[in-house]
Design an enzyme around this catalytic site. Structure first.
Site, PDB file in Angstrom:
ATOM      1  N   ASP A 242      -0.909  18.011  26.019  1.00  0.00           N
ATOM      2  CA  ASP A 242       0.453  17.570  25.694  1.00  0.00           C
ATOM      3  C   ASP A 242       1.387  17.629  26.893  1.00  0.00           C
ATOM      4  O   ASP A 242       2.590  17.835  26.743  1.00  0.00           O
ATOM      5  CB  ASP A 242       1.023  18.399  24.537  1.00  0.00           C
ATOM      6  CG  ASP A 242       2.276  17.769  23.928  1.00  0.00           C
ATOM      7  OD1 ASP A 242       2.360  16.534  23.881  1.00  0.00           O
ATOM      8  OD2 ASP A 242       3.178  18.534  23.521  1.00  0.00           O
ATOM      9  N   CYS A 243       0.852  17.441  28.093  1.00  0.00           N
ATOM     10  CA  CYS A 243       1.681  17.450  29.310  1.00  0.00           C
ATOM     11  C   CYS A 243       2.538  18.712  29.403  1.00  0.00           C
ATOM     12  O   CYS A 243       3.672  18.675  29.899  1.00  0.00           O
ATOM     13  CB  CYS A 243       2.586  16.220  29.364  1.00  0.00           C
ATOM     14  SG  CYS A 243       1.714  14.686  29.711  1.00  0.00           S
TER      15      CYS A 243
END
Length: 385
Positions: A114-115
Site C-alpha cells: 500500500d505504498c
C-alpha cells in the site's frame, strides 16, 4: 447426468470439482450441490454492536447487521509471523472442511504494501516474503481454497509510489515476489490463485494486462477485480471480460495496447470480444458496491479519496459461484464490510474525516457507523427480521 446442462450448471460442476471436499453435500440430477463459501468468525466489536442494537430495541438494524456478519467473507492473512499465519490458514481450511465450504483467503503481506499508506506494512525483504508465502502454502496444504493475491500489489507498484530507484530495483522485486507466490500457491491440489487487478476506475485494461503478464498471470487461475472498492457488478464484470480477452491476445504475442479498454465504445469492444475469447478466469468483490462508487461534491476536496470510507454505501449482492458467466468464477465478499479503510482526510489538514465529521478508525478496525450504513443501504436488502 443430463446432457442438457445449462452453462451455469457446467460452471457449478467445474467449481465443485476444483474446490469442494470429497462429500460436498447432496447431489441432484443436474449436478452437485452449489458451492458454499466459508464464513469466518467475526470481530468481537461487530457482535458488541449487534448486542447494543438489541438492547436499544433496534431489532431491524440488529437483524440486518447479524445477516451481514454471517455472510461468507474472506480471511485476510497478513501482519502475522510465518508460524502464526500457517496456523491461521490451517485452522481455517479445517473449519471449512467440517462445514463442506470453501474458504477465501486474501494474501496481503508483500514488502512495501500500500505504498506505506493506510494499510502500509508487509514483511521487510523478498526472502522474508518467500518464507511467509511458504508458510501460507503449508497451512492450506491440499485443501480447497481460493486465494486473492496481494490487493494493490500490481496497481500500486513501487515505481508508482516514488519508492524506486532509477534502475527499478524494487519494482522488479515486486514482480518476482508475486511470481513466487503464484508458483508456490497455484500448484497446491485444491488452491486457485487470483492476482489482484485493481478496479475499472483506475488503470486501463492495456496497462494492467502488461503488469499481470509480468507477474505470472498465465500461471494463475486468473485475477480479482474491485477488491475493497465500490464499483458496480456490471462495471466490474465488463472490466474482467476485457482483461481476460486482452490477456489471451497478449500471451499469444499481441500488443496489449491494441486491446479495447473500459473506456472504449461498448460496440467496438463487443466486436473485439467476439473475435478474442477470454482465457483467464476472474472473481469480483461485491462486499460494498450495492450503491456503486461515491462521487465527492465538485470542488470540495483536493483529494476526495473516493475509495476511503465513502458515505452512503451499502453491501452488494451475496457471494456465489453461480454467476452465469463461464469466466466469472465467483462473486465474493473480499473486503470485510464494516471494517474501516483508515482515517480519510480527503486532502484536508484533518484531524477529522471532513465528509463524516469524525475520526475514522484505523484501517481494519470495526467502524460501527459505516457498518450500519452498509446494512441499511444494502442492495439487495438484507433480512431485517
Amino acid at each position: 447426468m443430463r446432457r442438457s446442462l445449462t452453462s451455469a450448471a457446467v460452471l457449478a460442476l467445474a467449481l465443485a470439482a476444483a474446490f469442494l471436499p470429497a462429500a460436498p453435500g447432496t447431489a441432484t440430477a443436474d449436478g452437485p450441490a452449489p458451492v458454499r463459501f466459508h464464513t469466518p468468525a467475526h470481530t468481537s466489536a461487530a457482535y458488541a454492536q449487534y448486542r447494543e442494537l438489541l438492547a436499544r430495541g433496534e431489532r431491524s438494524d440488529a437483524a440486518g447487521l447479524l445477516a451481514m456478519i454471517r455472510t461468507p467473507h474472506a480471511v485476510w492473512l497478513g501482519d502475522g509471523g510465518a508460524a502464526e499465519t500457517e496456523a491461521e490458514a490451517r485452522d481455517t481450511v479445517r473449519a471449512a472442511a467440517r462445514e463442506g465450504t470453501v474458504p477465501v483467503f486474501v494474501v496481503y503481506d508483500i514488502p512495501g504494501r500500500d505504498c506505506a499508506g493506510y494499510s502500509g506494512g508487509g514483511v521487510g525483504t523478498t526472502a522474508a516474503y518467500r518464507a511467509w508465502i511458504d508458510a501460507v502454502a503449508r497451512g492450506i496444504g491440499a485443501s480447497p481454497a481460493l486465494v486473492v493475491l496481494e490487493p494493490d500489489g500490481l496497481a500500486l507498484l513501487p515505481s508508482d509510489c516514488g519508492q524506486d530507484d532509477a534502475a527499478g530495483t524494487r519494482t522488479a522485486a515486486r514482480y518476482a515476489e508475486l511470481g513466487y507466490a503464484v508458483d508456490t500457491l497455484e500448484p497446491l491440489a485444491g488452491t486457485r490463485v487470483y492476482l489482484d487487478a485493481g478496479h475499472p476506475g483506475w488503470h486501463t485494461v492495456n496497462s494492467l494486462v502488461a503488469r499481470l503478464i509480468r507477474a505470472g498471470a498465465e500461471r494463475a487461475t486468473g485475477f480479482a477485480v474491485n477488491v475493497s472498492n465500490h464499483h458496480t457488478d456490471a462495471a466490474s464484470t465488463w472490466y474482467g471480460r476485457l482483461i481476460s480477452s486482452c490477456l489471451g491476445h497478449a500471451t499469444a504475442g499481441g500488443d496489449p495496447a491494441a486491446c479495447p479498454n473500459q473506456r472504449t465504445d461498448p460496440r467496438t469492444a463487443r466486436d473485439w470480444l467476439a473475435r478474442h475469447p477470454g482465457v483467464r478466469h476472474f472473481v469480483t468483490d461485491s462486499s460494498r458496491n450495492g450503491r456503486g462508487p461515491w462521487t465527492a461534491p465538485a470542488g470540495r476536496y483536493s483529494d476526495p479519496q473516493d475509495w476511503c470510507n465513502p458515505p452512503g454505501r451499502g453491501v452488494g449482492a451475496r457471494p456465489t459461484a453461480a454467476t452465469g458467466d463461464p469466466l466469472h468464477d465467483a462473486r465474493l465478499w473480499i473486503k470485510t464490510p464494516g471494517e474501516s479503510d483508515g482515517l480519510c482526510l480527503r486532502g484536508t489538514a484533518g484531524p477529522l474525516d471532513p465528509e463524516r465529521r469524525t475520526a475514522d478508525p484505523a484501517a481494519g478496525e470495526w467502524f460501527p457507523a459505516q457498518a450500519l450504513e452498509l446494512v441499511r443501504l444494502a442492495v439487495p436488502a438484507l433480512p431485517t427480521v
